[in-house]
Write a protein that holds these residues in place. Sequence first.
Motif, PDB file in Angstrom:
ATOM      1  N   GLU A   8      66.415 -38.584 -40.865  1.00 38.39           N
ATOM      2  CA  GLU A   8      66.893 -37.927 -42.080  1.00 38.39           C
ATOM      3  C   GLU A   8      66.696 -38.817 -43.307  1.00 38.39           C
ATOM      4  O   GLU A   8      66.317 -38.338 -44.376  1.00 38.39           O
ATOM      5  N   ASN A  10      64.401 -41.179 -43.652  1.00 39.16           N
ATOM      6  CA  ASN A  10      62.961 -41.220 -43.917  1.00 39.16           C
ATOM      7  C   ASN A  10      62.491 -39.941 -44.608  1.00 39.16           C
ATOM      8  O   ASN A  10      61.594 -39.983 -45.449  1.00 39.16           O
ATOM      9  N   ALA A  11      63.109 -38.822 -44.277  1.00 41.78           N
ATOM     10  CA  ALA A  11      62.783 -37.565 -44.959  1.00 41.78           C
ATOM     11  C   ALA A  11      63.199 -37.637 -46.431  1.00 41.78           C
ATOM     12  O   ALA A  11      62.493 -37.126 -47.306  1.00 41.78           O
ATOM     13  N   LEU A  12      64.320 -38.290 -46.706  1.00 43.37           N
ATOM     14  CA  LEU A  12      64.772 -38.479 -48.083  1.00 43.37           C
ATOM     15  C   LEU A  12      63.786 -39.363 -48.854  1.00 43.37           C
ATOM     16  O   LEU A  12      63.413 -39.053 -49.982  1.00 43.37           O
ATOM     17  N   LEU A  14      60.631 -39.792 -48.151  1.00 38.77           N
ATOM     18  CA  LEU A  14      59.396 -39.011 -48.284  1.00 38.77           C
ATOM     19  C   LEU A  14      59.503 -38.038 -49.454  1.00 38.77           C
ATOM     20  O   LEU A  14      58.590 -37.961 -50.289  1.00 38.77           O
ATOM     21  N   LYS A  15      60.611 -37.321 -49.553  1.00 42.05           N
ATOM     22  CA  LYS A  15      60.788 -36.356 -50.641  1.00 42.05           C
ATOM     23  C   LYS A  15      60.864 -37.064 -51.987  1.00 42.05           C
ATOM     24  O   LYS A  15      60.310 -36.585 -52.983  1.00 42.05           O
ATOM     25  N   THR A  16      61.517 -38.222 -52.021  1.00 43.22           N
ATOM     26  CA  THR A  16      61.587 -38.998 -53.255  1.00 43.22           C
ATOM     27  C   THR A  16      60.191 -39.408 -53.706  1.00 43.22           C
ATOM     28  O   THR A  16      59.834 -39.251 -54.880  1.00 43.22           O
ATOM     29  N   GLU A  18      57.380 -37.994 -52.961  1.00 49.59           N
ATOM     30  CA  GLU A  18      56.654 -36.790 -53.375  1.00 49.59           C
ATOM     31  C   GLU A  18      57.048 -36.366 -54.790  1.00 49.59           C
ATOM     32  O   GLU A  18      56.183 -36.069 -55.619  1.00 49.59           O
ATOM     33  N   LEU A  19      58.332 -36.353 -55.079  1.00 49.80           N
ATOM     34  CA  LEU A  19      58.804 -35.902 -56.391  1.00 49.80           C
ATOM     35  C   LEU A  19      58.477 -36.896 -57.509  1.00 49.80           C
ATOM     36  O   LEU A  19      58.203 -36.496 -58.634  1.00 49.80           O
ATOM     37  N   THR A  24      52.656 -39.268 -50.645  1.00 48.89           N
ATOM     38  CA  THR A  24      53.557 -39.505 -49.518  1.00 48.89           C
ATOM     39  C   THR A  24      52.896 -40.337 -48.427  1.00 48.89           C
ATOM     40  O   THR A  24      53.282 -40.265 -47.265  1.00 48.89           O
TER      41      THR A  24
END
Length: 85
Positions: A8, A10-12, A14-16, A18-19, A24
Amino acid sequence: MNTDFEKEFNALVLKTAELITGDTSPEMLEKIKVWAFFNHVHKSLPALTSHWNQTHPESKAEVRRIFEEIRDLNQALQANKPESK
């Protein structure tokens, strides 16, 4: 650490990435971690980062390069965004 937490978190990251940068790649994810950590420490413990910068000038230059790369990628990403009404 708990593997669910790691996934979870690492998903945060990754999204950071990306944004903020639109990138990524694994290399960018590591740069985002450095950027976020150093930014937090610099704001929370400025004397520590000042001391570290003085004792590690080569690493300070690398952190600066990472910050500038992330800033440049973010500016390019923002410039390419369509304006919302």
